[in-house]
Write an enzyme that holds these catalytic residues in place. Structure first.
Site, PDB file in Angstrom:
ATOM      1  CE  LYS A 133      10.231  -4.462  -3.075  1.00 19.59           C
ATOM      2  NZ  LYS A 133      10.374  -5.921  -3.239  1.00 19.59           N
TER       3      LYS A 133
ATOM      4  NE  ARG B  14       4.239  -4.888  -6.156  1.00 26.70           N
ATOM      5  CZ  ARG B  14       4.861  -4.999  -4.984  1.00 26.70           C
ATOM      6  NH1 ARG B  14       5.179  -3.949  -4.292  1.00 26.70           N
ATOM      7  NH2 ARG B  14       5.143  -6.193  -4.521  1.00 26.70           N
TER       8      ARG B  14
ATOM      9  NE  ARG C 185       9.096 -11.404   4.099  1.00 25.79           N
ATOM     10  CZ  ARG C 185       8.912 -10.741   2.973  1.00 25.79           C
ATOM     11  NH1 ARG C 185       9.615  -9.660   2.710  1.00 25.79           N
ATOM     12  NH2 ARG C 185       8.038 -11.167   2.094  1.00 25.79           N
TER      13      ARG C 185
ATOM     14  NE  ARG D 250       4.632  -9.840   3.273  1.00 25.87           N
ATOM     15  CZ  ARG D 250       5.292  -9.167   2.337  1.00 25.87           C
ATOM     16  NH1 ARG D 250       6.286  -8.364   2.684  1.00 25.87           N
ATOM     17  NH2 ARG D 250       4.968  -9.284   1.079  1.00 25.87           N
TER      18      ARG D 250
ATOM     19  NE  ARG E 125       4.771 -11.686  -2.547  1.00 28.71           N
ATOM     20  CZ  ARG E 125       5.438 -11.940  -1.425  1.00 28.71           C
ATOM     21  NH1 ARG E 125       5.127 -13.013  -0.688  1.00 28.71           N
ATOM     22  NH2 ARG E 125       6.391 -11.147  -1.028  1.00 28.71           N
TER      23      ARG E 125
HETATM   24  P1  AP5 Z   1      12.894  -8.204   2.433  1.00 28.40           P
HETATM   25  O1  AP5 Z   1      13.796  -7.043   2.660  1.00 28.40           O
HETATM   26  O2  AP5 Z   1      11.755  -8.380   3.357  1.00 28.40           O
HETATM   27  O3  AP5 Z   1      12.424  -8.225   0.902  1.00 28.40           O
HETATM   28  P2  AP5 Z   1      11.475  -7.238   0.079  1.00 28.40           P
HETATM   29  O4  AP5 Z   1      12.213  -6.839  -1.169  1.00 28.40           O
HETATM   30  O5  AP5 Z   1      10.964  -6.152   0.947  1.00 28.40           O
HETATM   31  O6  AP5 Z   1      10.380  -8.273  -0.354  1.00 28.40           O
HETATM   32  P3  AP5 Z   1       8.792  -8.274  -0.166  1.00 28.40           P
HETATM   33  O7  AP5 Z   1       8.378  -9.689  -0.175  1.00 28.40           O
HETATM   34  O8  AP5 Z   1       8.381  -7.413   0.965  1.00 28.40           O
HETATM   35  O9  AP5 Z   1       8.419  -7.576  -1.512  1.00 28.40           O
HETATM   36  P4  AP5 Z   1       7.055  -7.578  -2.184  1.00 28.40           P
HETATM   37  O10 AP5 Z   1       7.336  -6.557  -3.224  1.00 28.40           O
HETATM   38  O11 AP5 Z   1       6.580  -8.884  -2.649  1.00 28.40           O
HETATM   39  O12 AP5 Z   1       6.042  -7.211  -1.003  1.00 28.40           O
HETATM   40  P5  AP5 Z   1       5.241  -5.885  -0.654  1.00 28.40           P
HETATM   41  O13 AP5 Z   1       5.048  -5.858   0.791  1.00 28.40           O
HETATM   42  O14 AP5 Z   1       5.847  -4.721  -1.321  1.00 28.40           O
HETATM   43  O15 AP5 Z   1      13.805  -9.522   2.425  1.00 28.40           O
HETATM   44  C1  AP5 Z   1      13.218 -10.799   2.319  1.00 28.40           C
HETATM   45  C2  AP5 Z   1      13.920 -11.795   3.256  1.00 28.40           C
HETATM   46  O16 AP5 Z   1      15.241 -12.016   2.773  1.00 28.40           O
HETATM   47  C3  AP5 Z   1      14.068 -11.280   4.688  1.00 28.40           C
HETATM   48  O17 AP5 Z   1      13.833 -12.344   5.574  1.00 28.40           O
HETATM   49  C4  AP5 Z   1      15.523 -10.795   4.783  1.00 28.40           C
HETATM   50  O18 AP5 Z   1      16.056 -11.047   6.070  1.00 28.40           O
HETATM   51  C5  AP5 Z   1      16.223 -11.668   3.737  1.00 28.40           C
HETATM   52  N1  AP5 Z   1      17.246 -10.914   3.003  1.00 28.40           N
HETATM   53  C6  AP5 Z   1      17.184  -9.618   2.554  1.00 28.40           C
HETATM   54  N2  AP5 Z   1      18.306  -9.284   1.900  1.00 28.40           N
HETATM   55  C7  AP5 Z   1      19.102 -10.391   1.912  1.00 28.40           C
HETATM   56  C8  AP5 Z   1      20.418 -10.668   1.381  1.00 28.40           C
HETATM   57  N3  AP5 Z   1      21.119  -9.733   0.725  1.00 28.40           N
HETATM   58  N4  AP5 Z   1      20.899 -11.906   1.587  1.00 28.40           N
HETATM   59  C9  AP5 Z   1      20.191 -12.868   2.260  1.00 28.40           C
HETATM   60  N5  AP5 Z   1      18.962 -12.656   2.792  1.00 28.40           N
HETATM   61  C10 AP5 Z   1      18.424 -11.430   2.614  1.00 28.40           C
HETATM   62  O19 AP5 Z   1       3.848  -6.158  -1.369  1.00 28.40           O
HETATM   63  C11 AP5 Z   1       2.991  -7.183  -0.938  1.00 28.40           C
HETATM   64  C12 AP5 Z   1       1.730  -7.182  -1.800  1.00 28.40           C
HETATM   65  O20 AP5 Z   1       1.025  -5.941  -1.643  1.00 28.40           O
HETATM   66  C13 AP5 Z   1       1.934  -7.332  -3.310  1.00 28.40           C
HETATM   67  O21 AP5 Z   1       2.054  -8.676  -3.686  1.00 28.40           O
HETATM   68  C14 AP5 Z   1       0.669  -6.657  -3.845  1.00 28.40           C
HETATM   69  O22 AP5 Z   1      -0.424  -7.506  -3.766  1.00 28.40           O
HETATM   70  C15 AP5 Z   1       0.444  -5.514  -2.879  1.00 28.40           C
HETATM   71  N6  AP5 Z   1       1.112  -4.271  -3.295  1.00 28.40           N
HETATM   72  C16 AP5 Z   1       2.131  -3.646  -2.625  1.00 28.40           C
HETATM   73  N7  AP5 Z   1       2.524  -2.539  -3.264  1.00 28.40           N
HETATM   74  C17 AP5 Z   1       1.739  -2.465  -4.375  1.00 28.40           C
HETATM   75  C18 AP5 Z   1       1.681  -1.534  -5.469  1.00 28.40           C
HETATM   76  N8  AP5 Z   1       2.521  -0.486  -5.547  1.00 28.40           N
HETATM   77  N9  AP5 Z   1       0.759  -1.756  -6.438  1.00 28.40           N
HETATM   78  C19 AP5 Z   1      -0.098  -2.814  -6.369  1.00 28.40           C
HETATM   79  N10 AP5 Z   1      -0.087  -3.726  -5.366  1.00 28.40           N
HETATM   80  C20 AP5 Z   1       0.817  -3.542  -4.384  1.00 28.40           C
HETATM   81 MG    MG Z   2       9.080  -5.667   1.738  1.00 30.13          MG
END
Ligand code: AP5
Ligand code: MG
Length: 214
Positions: free
Chosen positions: A13, A88, A127, A161, A172
């Site tokens: 994402k 989410r 990552r 992170r 997660r």
């Molecule tokens: P990346 O693009 O960073 O993945 P992502 O989908 O953004 O994954 P996240 O881990 O950021 O998602 P998340 O939903 O757990 O975290 P968030 O910050 O939203 O890609 C990952 C890696 O893979 C990178 O190194 C990239 O290079 C590689 N990659 C990407 N695409 C690839 C491909 N096609 N092939 C190979 N490699 C690839 O949330 C964190 C925390 O915040 C949550 O756990 C929760 O506690 C809280 N939170 C956030 N939003 C909410 C909400 N709306 N409600 C409640 N709690 C929330």
């Molecule tokens: Mg992300």
């Protein structure tokens, strides 16, 4: 143009949102990034969020909904925004619909990035991010061109992170299955859901997203 990118942790994402930001001059709104900024600022919300995020759980809906509602009123959202990590939960999706209706706004595309959850542990634990400009990388799948130097800004310091360890990732992924996956059906039932294959190469995923948008 307003977009929602759905998908489990590691689906890509953030990676894709950054590319769409540049291509369409719209803004990435990542609730995860917003919460991490609160943690860094040392705010009261940040202290609560830190605990929840490090355990791999979800922050309370009301806090997140208020955060997004305020953020989309900022001037930099005038061309549109990409919601990354929000909504989410079903209550968040319902609140978003109501909030946008009240503001006279709407979502143009809801896209689920489909991946094999098992493959996400390796993606997440490899990552890293440039500390200066926030560009994202991966040890194996998306390394910097020159070892230790950011391709985008030339920075030489990187961060990982706190929640990107194997144990928290499992939590997660469980939180995703239990609380977030139901919103896929929420949007599918409304006839609004599109999907892309998130197991493809990063460039191929970007091309699939652009095909949907264009
Ligand atoms: P990346 O693009 O960073 O993945 P992502 O989908 O953004 O994954 P996240 O881990 O950021 O998602 P998340 O939903 O757990 O975290 P968030 O910050 O939203 O890609 C990952 C890696 O893979 C990178 O190194 C990239 O290079 C590689 N990659 C990407 N695409 C690839 C491909 N096609 N092939 C190979 N490699 C690839 O949330 C964190 C925390 O915040 C949550 O756990 C929760 O506690 C809280 N939170 C956030 N939003 C909410 C909400 N709306 N409600 C409640 N709690 C929330
Ligand atoms: Mg992300």
């Amino acid at each position: 143009m307003n977009l929602i990118l759905l998908g489990p942790p590691g689906a890509g994402k953030g990676t894709q949102a950054k590319r769409l930001e540049d291509a369409y001059k719209i803004i990435q709104l990542s609730t995860g990034d917003m919460l991490r900024a609160e943690v860094s600022s040392g705010s009261e919300l940040g202290a609560k969020a830190k605990e929840i995020m490090e355990a791999g759980g979800l922050a309370p809906d009301d806090v997140i909904i208020a955060m997004i509602s305020g953020r989309i009123d900022h001037d930099d959202c005038v061309n549109g925004f990409i919601l990354d990590g929000f909504p989410r939960t079903v209550p968040q999706a319902e609140a978003l619909a109501e909030m946008l209706a009240n503001k006279g706004m709407s979502i143009d595309h809801v896209v689920a990035i489909e991946v094999d959850p098992e493959a996400m542990v390796a993606r997440i634990t490899g990552r890293f991010t440039c500390s200066e400009c926030g560009a994202g990388y991966h040890d194996d799948f998306q390394p910097t061109k020159v070892d230790g130097v950011c391709d985008t800004c030339g920075g030489t310091t990187f961060t990982r992170r706190a929640d990107d360890n194997a144990e928290t990732v499992r939590n997660r992924l469980s939180a995703y299955e239990e609380q977030t996956a139901p919103i896929i059906a929420f949007y599918r039932d409304k006839g609004a859901l599109k999907t892309v294959d998130g197991m493809a190469d990063i460039d191929v995923v970007t091309a699939s997203l652009k095909e949907i948008i264009d």
